[in-house]
Design an enzyme around this catalytic site. Structure first.
Site, PDB file in Angstrom:
ATOM      1  N   SER A 185     -74.451 -99.480  20.741  1.00  0.00           N
ATOM      2  CA  SER A 185     -75.095 -99.986  21.940  1.00  0.00           C
ATOM      3  C   SER A 185     -74.381-101.256  22.409  1.00  0.00           C
ATOM      4  O   SER A 185     -73.180-101.211  22.672  1.00  0.00           O
ATOM      5  CB  SER A 185     -76.588-100.208  21.672  1.00  0.00           C
ATOM      6  OG  SER A 185     -77.286-100.384  22.874  1.00  0.00           O
ATOM      7  N   GLU A 320     -79.503 -89.838  24.526  1.00  0.00           N
ATOM      8  CA  GLU A 320     -79.607 -91.298  24.431  1.00  0.00           C
ATOM      9  C   GLU A 320     -80.834 -91.858  25.140  1.00  0.00           C
ATOM     10  O   GLU A 320     -81.622 -92.620  24.573  1.00  0.00           O
ATOM     11  CB  GLU A 320     -78.348 -91.942  25.024  1.00  0.00           C
ATOM     12  CG  GLU A 320     -77.049 -91.595  24.341  1.00  0.00           C
ATOM     13  CD  GLU A 320     -76.702 -92.551  23.220  1.00  0.00           C
ATOM     14  OE1 GLU A 320     -77.512 -93.433  22.895  1.00  0.00           O
ATOM     15  OE2 GLU A 320     -75.592 -92.405  22.670  1.00  0.00           O
ATOM     16  N   HIS A 414     -81.119 -92.587  21.522  1.00  0.00           N
ATOM     17  CA  HIS A 414     -80.324 -93.790  21.278  1.00  0.00           C
ATOM     18  C   HIS A 414     -80.722 -94.420  19.950  1.00  0.00           C
ATOM     19  O   HIS A 414     -81.898 -94.526  19.624  1.00  0.00           O
ATOM     20  CB  HIS A 414     -80.601 -94.770  22.422  1.00  0.00           C
ATOM     21  CG  HIS A 414     -79.717 -95.967  22.463  1.00  0.00           C
ATOM     22  ND1 HIS A 414     -78.379 -95.897  22.764  1.00  0.00           N
ATOM     23  CD2 HIS A 414     -79.990 -97.275  22.270  1.00  0.00           C
ATOM     24  CE1 HIS A 414     -77.863 -97.115  22.766  1.00  0.00           C
ATOM     25  NE2 HIS A 414     -78.814 -97.974  22.452  1.00  0.00           N
TER      26      HIS A 414
END
Length: 497
Positions: A185, A320, A414
């Site tokens: 991320s 995600e 995610h």
């Protein structure tokens, strides 16, 4: 057993468990307090005697995650000034010339730390890797554009940590010329940016970008709008002197309030048309193109050959954006009528709704939105990064993590892969994975990361020269795909110049 290691600033004493020695909370830079809060990182002050390194050090000042994410993402907060610290795990039997991996955590550049239990480096050290995890300044302190202060202080912290590793990692048995920097991320975005900038050259030889992007930078003028809004709420000037005089808790609270407002109304006319608002308001604080550390979009530098000598592993999870949309109720509330205009508001073609519906029978409008936005913010930036790196001769590999969690409809969301990468499917990872995550898949994913750190090859086909292999991690079977989803992904604009 309490092993002791001699470092450039002094001695540290760690602990040994199950054949792995750990050294926690070692300062790699001086505490950024007082006048230094917005300054570039400085070396830590040397200490006398032996410093205890058996407990995690302080974490960077941050507001914590908002509900419901505070129940899904482990994020311990530890008070203290010496939060520019790092942790090291290494095989207890010692040795030398071991591969090194340096972890940069995620958290939208305003949350997270190296004390998250999922990031425990025990398994990497067990498998012959020296694992280092570093904190860096977050939010306004790390990434706000502040008059009288250098920009990109959080990135400067990361470079300082990598420099510390180069100087000190041999004391832990590591090879300073065999360093892999990896992150997820915001950490992955940091890694992609570090690949592109001269200041980080020579500090690592391999890189892993998990759910990241080489396009996550803001224009200085846009980022300055956020700083001015925070300063306005605090009643001070948006300068290092003005903001530096504010009580830390008030500063963090004000930046959190501005971040919440931006998420609710990411108005491009107010927050910057092409950078801050383009992220949907999720990341009000980003690295910025400052003309010094970062001179242009990192992707463009990579297209022109930056990082061609760095081995690259990059990829995403399959779904995600379900992490950002399912818990908040966005997917459940979306209707077929609202989907096309929602895409328009996001700057996307409304025709994507029909394209994705044709290839995904049974998907609800909310599921379609999550799939489209996932490709916009994660899949296509990853494709562009891999294409750019491979086009200059860089050694590139691409993965997709497809195993689906049963927790709250999150699917392959995610951050789901983190417990598998670290082979740490414990209580913290289970917040996302649930209690029945397959250990066999963790064995497989973790082994690929270790292999890449050791050899530059994770174990599947190299990306580039017309080949587009993607290793899809799943359970009960992972497999290599050749150019997956060509029809859908061809609908996206991939021109990068």
């Amino acid at each position: 057993m309490q092993p002791t290691v001699v470092l450039s600033a002094g001695k540290v004493r760690g602990s040994t468990v199950d054949g792995v020695s750990s050294f926690l909370g070692i300062p790699y830079a001086a505490a950024p307090t007082g006048a230094a809060a917005f300054a570039a990182p400085r070396p830590p002050a040397p200490w006398d005697g032996v410093r205890d390194a058996t407990a995690y050090g302080p974490t960077a000042p941050q507001p914590g995650y908002d509900p419901p994410y505070d129940r899904l993402l482990a994020n311990p907060l530890i008070d203290g000034a010496d939060y520019l610290n790092l942790n090291v795990w290494t095989p207890a039997e010692g040795g030398e010339g071991l591969p090194v991996m340096v972890w940069l955590h995620g958290g939208a550049f305003r949350n997270g730390s190296n004390a998250v239990p999922t990031y425990d480096g025990q398994a990497f050290a067990r498998d012959g890797v020296v694992l280092v995890s570093a904190n860096y300044r977050l939010g306004l302190l790390g990434f706000g554009v502040v008059e009288g202060a250098p920009a990109n202080r959080g990135l400067l912290d990361q470079i300082a940590a990598l420099s510390w590793v180069r100087e000190n990692v041999a004391a832990f048995g590591g090879d300073p010329d065999q360093v892999t920097v990896f992150g997820e991320s915001a950490g992955g975005m940091s890694v992609a940016t570090l690949i592109s900038i001269p200041a980080a050259r020579g500090l690592f030889q391999r890189a892993i970008v998990q759910s990241g992007s080489a396009e996550a930078v803001a224009e200085q003028a846009d980022a300055a709008l956020v700083t001015r809004e925070v300063a306005k709420r605090l009643g001070v000037e948006p300068t290092a002197e003005g903001l530096g005089g504010v009580e830390l808790a008030k500063l963090v609270a004000a930046q959190g309030a501005v971040a919440s407002e931006l998420r609710a109304q990411p108005d491009p006319l107010r927050w910057g048309r092409t950078t801050i608002a383009a992220g949907g308001g999720i990341m009000p604080f980003l690295p910025v193109i400052d003309g010094e550390l970062i001179t242009r979009l990192p992707l463009h530098a990579i297209i022109d050959g930056a990082g061609r000598d760095i081995d690259l592993l990059t990829g995403t999870t399959s779904e995600e954006f379900r992490l950002f949309m399912v818990p908040s109720g966005i997917t459940a509330a979306m209707t077929a009528e609202a989907l096309p205009p929602t895409l328009v508001r996001l700057g996307l073609s409304p025709e994507l709704a029909a394209v994705y519906a044709a290839g995904r029978p049974g998907y609800s409008p909310g599921d379609l939105l999550a799939a489209i936005v996932t490709d916009n913010f994660f899949t296509m930036p990853t494709v562009r990064l891999a294409d750019a790196h491979a086009s200059t001769g860089g050694k590139s590999f691409v993965y997709e993590f497809a195993w689906r969690s049963a927790v709250g409809g999150l699917g392959a969301c995610h951050a789901l892969e983190l417990g598998f990468v670290f082979d740490s499917l414990g209580e913290a990872a289970a917040l996302l994975t649930g209690p029945d995550a397959p250990q066999e898949l963790a064995d497989e994913v973790h082994a690929a990361w270790v292999a890449f750190a050791k050899t530059g090859d994770p174990g599947w086909g190299r990306y580039g020269n017309g080949a587009r292999p993607v290793l899809r991690f799943d359970h009960p079977e992972s497999r290599q795909l050749e150019n997956p989803r060509p029809d859908e992904l061809a609908r996206w604009t991939v021109e990068t110049h």
